[in-house]
Design an enzyme around this catalytic site. Sequence first.
Site, short mmCIF file in Angstrom:
data_model
loop_
_atom_site.label_atom_id
_atom_site.label_comp_id
_atom_site.label_asym_id
_atom_site.label_seq_id
_atom_site.Cartn_x
_atom_site.Cartn_y
_atom_site.Cartn_z
N GLY A 114 52.60 42.09 37.33
CA GLY A 114 53.02 43.38 37.78
C GLY A 114 52.52 43.91 39.08
O GLY A 114 52.89 44.86 39.42
N GLY A 146 45.97 35.40 42.14
CA GLY A 146 47.33 35.79 41.62
C GLY A 146 47.38 35.89 40.11
O GLY A 146 48.47 35.73 39.47
N ARG A 169 39.75 41.00 34.29
CA ARG A 169 39.39 42.20 34.33
C ARG A 169 38.49 42.56 33.28
O ARG A 169 37.57 43.16 33.60
CB ARG A 169 40.49 43.13 34.76
N HIS A 201 49.64 50.92 38.45
CA HIS A 201 48.83 52.09 38.22
C HIS A 201 49.40 53.19 38.82
O HIS A 201 50.16 53.08 39.96
CB HIS A 201 47.31 51.76 38.57
N SER A 209 47.27 38.88 38.54
CA SER A 209 47.59 40.14 38.02
C SER A 209 48.96 40.38 37.71
O SER A 209 49.76 40.72 38.82
CB SER A 209 46.91 41.29 39.06
N CYS A 228 42.31 51.99 46.00
CA CYS A 228 41.86 50.97 44.84
C CYS A 228 40.37 50.85 45.15
O CYS A 228 39.67 50.77 43.92
CB CYS A 228 42.77 49.81 44.96
N GLU A 238 42.73 51.47 32.00
CA GLU A 238 42.62 50.90 33.23
C GLU A 238 41.66 51.93 34.15
O GLU A 238 41.79 51.81 35.30
CB GLU A 238 44.12 51.00 33.82
#
Length: 438
Positions: free
Chosen positions: A22, A18, A136, A247, A20, A365, A172
């Site tokens: 957004g 958990g 990340r 994204h 990330s 993804c 990103e």
Amino acid sequence: MMEVNFDGLLGPTHHFGGLSAGNLASLSHRHHRSSPRRAALEGLDKMKLVAELGVPQAIFPPQRRPHLQFLREQGFSGEPRLVVDAVARRRPELLSVAYSASSMWAANAATVSPSADTLDGRIHWTPANLISMPHRKIEAEQTTKLLREIFSEERFFVVHDPLPDQAKYSDEGAANQTRLCRQYEQRGVELFVYGRSGDDTTVSENRFPARQTRQASELIAKRHGLSPDWTLFAQQSRRAINAGVFHNDVIAVGNASVHLVHEHAFVDQAAVLRQLERRFAGDLRTLVITDQELSLEEAVRTYFFNSQLLTTTAGSMTLVCPLECERSQAAQQVIERLLREDNPIVDCKFVDVRQSMHNGGGPACLRLRVVMTPDEFAALPRAIIWTPQLHQRLQVWIETHYRDELSIADLADPDLVDEVGNAFDELGRILGNKRLLP
């Protein structure tokens, strides 16, 4: 030329951290129990499907975990087992970051421009710095090493350094880039989508932060030697970001001359689409999905736009959608309309990638798409090219080395360090190249 899909192989420490902000799926499954084995096998089966559709398929190996350098930078030292034990006792929240398997989402690995678009006629790569998220950000160095190992032939490839570690250059990767073209071998329009400009990191009344910056996208386009006449920059709509569109690949997907996009994807969307149409002189097929057909909330929940849009050996296009779309009446109706109408999309396949979905990433993804010539493709290491034989060996490896379940508490188990280390050693032997596991 051909499109090659490079999928991230899901690693043995896949868990629901958990982490990330957004990403609604990531946040809603925070600290649930995961299944690394099931996750990796789901990803492997998706690669098999894509390869059987006639699209060349390759893999990016997972990154080694735990990320000991990250833990040592937090003040911990000693042998790996001792480091993990000390972190578990003193700062257990760091273990989720250090064990993150998020490099599996290869769409964030880098931004790539094919040789048909670049000034020097080579494929250019810029590894994403991913500085907006700590779990990340730690990927960037290993990703750069991996790309330079795979794309080492300088006649064909240029792998740049990641952008500077500064807020205004938050990058990103290809999840915010779409290439549109008449034919793969012809110069294409590269559409870069950003969430904010400059050093503006304020959230104020906004629900979630914007990640990609315009400055990052512009610098990448300049590095790659792209023509300004064939480059377009568009801003994500704040409405989409606040709905969980972190994204652009969560709200739009393009392939060749087809652009499938939600009506609330961009700021001043009508102007953006007009600019794209002008560059194609009428040859671009823009398929707009309205909010009435598929609400932003349902688009995010089902990840419909995170489907893969592929040109198959038959020359037509196939959508590869997450299983969640098959179970959504609204998404099903959109798919049925697209298949019924006059456009290049003639088929839809549903894939079960629920473990990735629960962690915040759908079919698109998990892959980075690269348009390549046959000579460029021939310069890749054969060890990473999907074959039925490699599939079988990886399946046995996963079933042997991956845990069936993994909880947040399990990350404190020092034995996990040795289990994962043994798994990576064996993967190095399967691939025949330890440098593919930096």
